[in-house]
Design a protein around this motif. Structure first.
Motif, PDB file in Angstrom:
ATOM      1  N   VAL A  20       0.847  -1.175   0.000  1.00  0.00           N
ATOM      2  CA  VAL A  20       0.000   0.000   0.000  1.00  0.00           C
ATOM      3  C   VAL A  20       0.886   1.229   0.000  1.00  0.00           C
ATOM      4  O   VAL A  20       1.857   1.308   0.750  1.00  0.00           O
ATOM      5  N   LYS A  21       0.540   2.197  -0.840  1.00  0.00           N
ATOM      6  CA  LYS A  21       1.309   3.441  -0.931  1.00  0.00           C
ATOM      7  C   LYS A  21       0.485   4.565  -0.325  1.00  0.00           C
ATOM      8  O   LYS A  21      -0.713   4.667  -0.565  1.00  0.00           O
ATOM      9  N   LEU A  22       1.149   5.401   0.474  1.00  0.00           N
ATOM     10  CA  LEU A  22       0.482   6.538   1.105  1.00  0.00           C
ATOM     11  C   LEU A  22       1.201   7.819   0.694  1.00  0.00           C
ATOM     12  O   LEU A  22       2.420   7.919   0.838  1.00  0.00           O
ATOM     13  N   ASN A  23       0.451   8.778   0.194  1.00  0.00           N
ATOM     14  CA  ASN A  23       1.005  10.089  -0.122  1.00  0.00           C
ATOM     15  C   ASN A  23       0.951  10.916   1.162  1.00  0.00           C
ATOM     16  O   ASN A  23      -0.119  11.338   1.603  1.00  0.00           O
ATOM     17  N   ALA A  27      -2.014  13.038   3.172  1.00  0.00           N
ATOM     18  CA  ALA A  27      -2.544  12.437   4.404  1.00  0.00           C
ATOM     19  C   ALA A  27      -1.520  12.509   5.532  1.00  0.00           C
ATOM     20  O   ALA A  27      -1.073  11.490   6.049  1.00  0.00           O
ATOM     21  N   PRO A  28      -1.138  13.738   5.933  1.00  0.00           N
ATOM     22  CA  PRO A  28      -0.114  13.851   6.973  1.00  0.00           C
ATOM     23  C   PRO A  28      -0.531  13.270   8.322  1.00  0.00           C
ATOM     24  O   PRO A  28       0.312  12.771   9.069  1.00  0.00           O
ATOM     25  N   SER A  29      -1.826  13.296   8.626  1.00  0.00           N
ATOM     26  CA  SER A  29      -2.259  12.748   9.913  1.00  0.00           C
ATOM     27  C   SER A  29      -2.093  11.231   9.952  1.00  0.00           C
ATOM     28  O   SER A  29      -1.732  10.669  10.989  1.00  0.00           O
ATOM     29  N   ILE A  30      -2.329  10.569   8.832  1.00  0.00           N
ATOM     30  CA  ILE A  30      -2.137   9.115   8.777  1.00  0.00           C
ATOM     31  C   ILE A  30      -0.654   8.787   8.889  1.00  0.00           C
ATOM     32  O   ILE A  30      -0.273   7.862   9.612  1.00  0.00           O
ATOM     33  N   ALA A  31       0.184   9.554   8.202  1.00  0.00           N
ATOM     34  CA  ALA A  31       1.630   9.341   8.298  1.00  0.00           C
ATOM     35  C   ALA A  31       2.092   9.499   9.743  1.00  0.00           C
ATOM     36  O   ALA A  31       2.891   8.710  10.244  1.00  0.00           O
ATOM     37  N   GLY A  32       1.563  10.497  10.437  1.00  0.00           N
ATOM     38  CA  GLY A  32       1.908  10.705  11.844  1.00  0.00           C
ATOM     39  C   GLY A  32       1.435   9.565  12.723  1.00  0.00           C
ATOM     40  O   GLY A  32       2.128   9.141  13.648  1.00  0.00           O
TER      41      GLY A  32
END
Length: 74
Positions: A20-23, A27-32
């Motif tokens: 799964v790739k996350l930008n 989506a900075p809250s998901i990255a955090g």
């Protein structure tokens, strides 16, 4: 730079692992939430738990080694 390498590893492990790739810009809250502090960041989850992580560019062999090590564990 890392995307083609990850795509190649994903194709080689199709059906055994989900990629799964996350930008992080979108989506900075998901990255955090997942503790992403550097890009690129590959996090390997097994059974819902993070079991390994690679931050920064690494050769294909390192990604394959990490993935294979965890896929070998039943």
């Amino acid at each position: 730079m890392l995307a083609p390498v990850v795509e190649k590893v994903a194709a080689a492990h199709a059906g055994r692992a989900k990629f799964v790739k996350l930008n992080t810009d979108e989506a900075p809250s998901i990255a955090g939430q997942y503790g992403v502090q550097g890009i690129p960041c590959l996090i390997l989850y097994k059974g819902g738990e993070a079991v390994d992580r690679i931050v920064g560019f690494v050769p294909e062999s390192k990604i394959t080694e990490m993935l294979s090590r965890h896929l070998a564990i039943a």
